[in-house]
Scaffold this active site. Structure first.
Site, PDB file in Angstrom:
ATOM      1  N   ARG A 149      -5.734  27.514  25.535  1.00  0.00           N
ATOM      2  CA  ARG A 149      -5.942  26.625  24.386  1.00  0.00           C
ATOM      3  C   ARG A 149      -7.235  25.821  24.549  1.00  0.00           C
ATOM      4  O   ARG A 149      -7.854  25.438  23.557  1.00  0.00           O
ATOM      5  CB  ARG A 149      -4.713  25.723  24.210  1.00  0.00           C
ATOM      6  CG  ARG A 149      -4.440  24.843  25.399  1.00  0.00           C
ATOM      7  CD  ARG A 149      -3.012  24.294  25.417  1.00  0.00           C
ATOM      8  NE  ARG A 149      -2.052  25.291  25.908  1.00  0.00           N
ATOM      9  CZ  ARG A 149      -0.741  25.073  26.014  1.00  0.00           C
ATOM     10  NH1 ARG A 149      -0.231  23.909  25.659  1.00  0.00           N
ATOM     11  NH2 ARG A 149       0.051  26.021  26.468  1.00  0.00           N
ATOM     12  N   LYS A 173      -1.192  29.323  40.082  1.00  0.00           N
ATOM     13  CA  LYS A 173       0.009  30.110  39.799  1.00  0.00           C
ATOM     14  C   LYS A 173       0.633  30.589  41.105  1.00  0.00           C
ATOM     15  O   LYS A 173      -0.078  30.736  42.102  1.00  0.00           O
ATOM     16  CB  LYS A 173      -0.378  31.343  38.958  1.00  0.00           C
ATOM     17  CG  LYS A 173      -0.703  31.052  37.518  1.00  0.00           C
ATOM     18  CD  LYS A 173      -1.018  32.348  36.772  1.00  0.00           C
ATOM     19  CE  LYS A 173      -1.377  32.069  35.324  1.00  0.00           C
ATOM     20  NZ  LYS A 173      -0.263  31.523  34.523  1.00  0.00           N
TER      21      LYS A 173
HETATM   22  N1  BES Z   1      -2.279  33.361  30.580  1.00  0.00           N
HETATM   23  C1  BES Z   1      -1.181  32.481  30.706  1.00  0.00           C
HETATM   24  C2  BES Z   1       0.001  32.904  29.846  1.00  0.00           C
HETATM   25  C3  BES Z   1       0.819  34.062  30.342  1.00  0.00           C
HETATM   26  C4  BES Z   1       1.722  33.893  31.363  1.00  0.00           C
HETATM   27  C5  BES Z   1       0.706  35.282  29.741  1.00  0.00           C
HETATM   28  C6  BES Z   1       2.491  34.959  31.790  1.00  0.00           C
HETATM   29  C7  BES Z   1       1.495  36.341  30.157  1.00  0.00           C
HETATM   30  C8  BES Z   1       2.380  36.176  31.186  1.00  0.00           C
HETATM   31  C9  BES Z   1      -1.569  31.081  30.270  1.00  0.00           C
HETATM   32  O1  BES Z   1      -2.875  30.713  30.548  1.00  0.00           O
HETATM   33  C10 BES Z   1      -0.688  30.147  31.029  1.00  0.00           C
HETATM   34  O2  BES Z   1      -0.813  30.087  32.211  1.00  0.00           O
HETATM   35  N2  BES Z   1       0.166  29.440  30.315  1.00  0.00           N
HETATM   36  C11 BES Z   1       1.077  28.527  30.917  1.00  0.00           C
HETATM   37  C12 BES Z   1       1.120  27.298  30.062  1.00  0.00           C
HETATM   38  C13 BES Z   1       1.892  26.160  30.676  1.00  0.00           C
HETATM   39  C14 BES Z   1       1.169  25.638  31.887  1.00  0.00           C
HETATM   40  C15 BES Z   1       2.072  25.090  29.633  1.00  0.00           C
HETATM   41  C16 BES Z   1       2.439  29.198  30.989  1.00  0.00           C
HETATM   42  O3  BES Z   1       2.803  29.901  30.040  1.00  0.00           O
HETATM   43  O4  BES Z   1       3.106  29.057  32.002  1.00  0.00           O
HETATM   44 MN    MN Z   2      -3.082  29.881  32.495  1.00  0.00          MN
END
Ligand code: BES
Ligand code: MN
Ligand code: ZN
Length: 495
Positions: free
Chosen positions: A351, A277
């Site tokens: 997931r 990230k």
């Molecule tokens: N934990 C995150 C989701 C999230 C992001 C929650 C920001 C709250 C605030 C999750 O594991 C994630 O990183 N999801 C990705 C999925 C994508 C790579 C398809 C996302 O939402 O960017």
């Molecule tokens: Mn994630």
């Protein structure tokens, strides 16, 4: 904090502080009128002088009114109609407790039940208990000098008329729910270096020790390997912390009754893994275990209220970190269900741990399975921070969850889970890929989970936008403990 409910006459009630309502325009609530008569118009004089207009959520503290037993009287502005819409009512209750906490009163009596400020007396009581608990919440356990605990210890919900006996139950249930919310907030707010998967497992054991009705078991990585949880285990590969699969079984109902299974995402820190990230606000990914925290909070609440229902909590927990042994984009893993997954983005890890936990959940012969997860940033874009996203394979269950959310004022909104979205998960090399592109990100994440939940009634709550607040008021909210506990109460009542 303790709560009670009773009928009382305002002028004679001994208390550190009485809270009574004033409507916008200066009309006194019935309780304020009674006080005003005993206090020889002290309240109407204050209003005539313009110090209190009755504007919603304004407050004015009065001291030692003649003819009034209580030490203080807090005038609370109820606005034109006296709240009634969710936001105004919670604002009024929050302002009331903020003002009470600014006094040294150890106990307070609120005459707000006669004023119809909420959607119903039960609704208002629940919100009042939640607002009271929230007002004394501190997240400073890791400061070297934690702030002084609040002085307010006892809150009486007073009414001029005799209150419906069932409301006593509502207050008790709300107080237990508030304890569950507090646990969820405490765990959510802890940093990733304290709240590890092992820490969550310890908390689950501690809960079972405190509540004899809960049984906790923890599976280790070797156990998960035996079960074939290749998807869950692929997420923890970059971490030094051992992954845990935590199960909490609460038996409050009939032995033969099938349980409701709650599955909570327990990523104790989500760096994204190799699909790292960006750095800004990455600290907030310590909250990626708020689904797990809500499961622990719900278990605590229902055990405390002795709910007559069987409920099982399942918490898959690990860290998502990059490292030499971490899973790489393009890697293909086999889930416990036998379905293979091409991991195109290691940041779509929620997931990956949930699918194995959801397959595992079938072992409990569930009546219903609900998973709770901070799953997608897309959910924050779609629904913001007001409602949680909800998707599922059963219309009745969806309706029950939406209704419970309204009752607890911890609302959700349903998104579609049509098969047409499933093609976005097609992979050239495996049964599915773990991402579905930018379009409908919350829906395709749920579509992924839907492939593992075909054998039972299932709903998914995406709490990415509701589990915590960012910015100056950064902190876990304890959501959706309120929604889930209300759903379980309704279910236990046969509703
Ligand atoms: N934990 C995150 C989701 C999230 C992001 C929650 C920001 C709250 C605030 C999750 O594991 C994630 O990183 N999801 C990705 C999925 C994508 C790579 C398809 C996302 O939402 O960017
Ligand atoms: Mn994630
Ligand atoms: Zn995550």
């Amino acid at each position: 904090m303790e709560f009670s409910i009773k009928q009382a006459s305002p002028a004679k009630l001994g208390s550190g502080c009485l809270a009574v309502g004033v409507f916008e325009g200066g009309k006194l609530s019935a309780a304020a009128q009674a006080l005003d008569r005993s206090a020889r118009h002290a309240i109407s004089d204050v209003i005539a002088r313009g110090d209190m207009t009755g504007k919603a959520a304004s407050t004015l503290l009065l001291q030692k009114l003649p003819g009034v037993t209580a030490t203080r009287v807090l005038l609370v502005g109820l606005g034109k109609s006296g709240g009634l819409n969710g936001k105004t009512t919670t604002d009024i209750l929050r302002a009331t407790f903020a003002a009470l906490n600014a006094t040294p009163a150890k106990n307070a009596a609120l005459f707000l039940l006669d004023d119809n400020i909420g959607k119903s007396a039960a609704w208002t009581l629940r919100q009042a208990v939640f607002a009271a608990a929230d007002s004394i919440y501190r997240a400073d356990s890791l400061k070297s000098k934690p702030a002084k605990a609040a002085t307010l210890k006892h809150v009486t919900f007073a009414a001029l008329q005799e209150a419906d006996a069932a409301l006593t139950q509502v207050v008790a249930a709300a107080a237990a729910t508030a304890h569950g919310v507090k646990l969820a907030k405490d765990l959510g707010n802890l940093p990733g270096n304290v709240c590890t998967p092992t820490y969550l497992a310890d908390q689950a054991h501690a809960l079972a020790k405190a509540q004899k009705s809960i049984k906790t078991t923890v599976l280790e990585e070797k156990d998960m390997k035996k079960l074939g949880m290749g998807s869950l285990l692929s997420v923890t590969r970059g971490s030094e912390q051992p992954a845990k699969l935590i199960t909490l079984e609460y038996h409050g109902g009939d032995k033969k009754q099938k349980p409701v299974v709650l599955v909570g995402k327990g990523i104790t820190f989500d760096s994204g893994g190799i699909s790292l990230k960006p750095g800004a606000e990455m600290d907030e990914m310590k909250y990626d275990m708020c689904g797990a925290a809500s499961v622990l909070g719900v278990m605590r609440a229902i055990a405390e209220m002795g709910l007559k229902l069987n409920v099982t909590g399942v918490i898959p927990s690990c860290e998502n970190l990059p490292g030499g042994t971490a899973t790489k984009p393009g890697d293909i893993v086999t889930s416990m269900s036998g379905q293979t997954i091409e991991i195109l983005n290691t940041d779509a890890e929620g997931r990956l741990i949930l699918c194995d936990a959801l397959t595992y959940a079938a072992r409990f012969k569930p009546d219903t399975v609900i998973d709770i997860a901070t799953l997608t940033g897309a959910c924050v874009i779609a629904l913001g921070h007001v409602v949680s996203g909800m998707l599922g394979n059963d219309d009745d269950l969806a309706g029950e969850l939406l209704a419970a959310g309204e009752e607890a004022h911890d609302r959700a909104w349903r998104l579609p889970l049509y098969d047409e979205y499933q093609t976005q998960l097609d992979s050239n090399f495996a049964d599915m890929q773990n991402i579905g592109g930018r379009a409908g990100g919350t829906i395709t994440a749920a579509c992924f989970l839907a492939r593992y939940t075909k054998d039972y009634r299932w709903a998914h709550l995406d709490i990415a936008g509701t589990a915590w607040k960012s910015g100056k008021d950064k902190g876990a909210t304890g959501r959706p403990v309120g929604l889930l506990v209300q759903y379980l109460i309704n279910k236990a009542n046969g509703a």
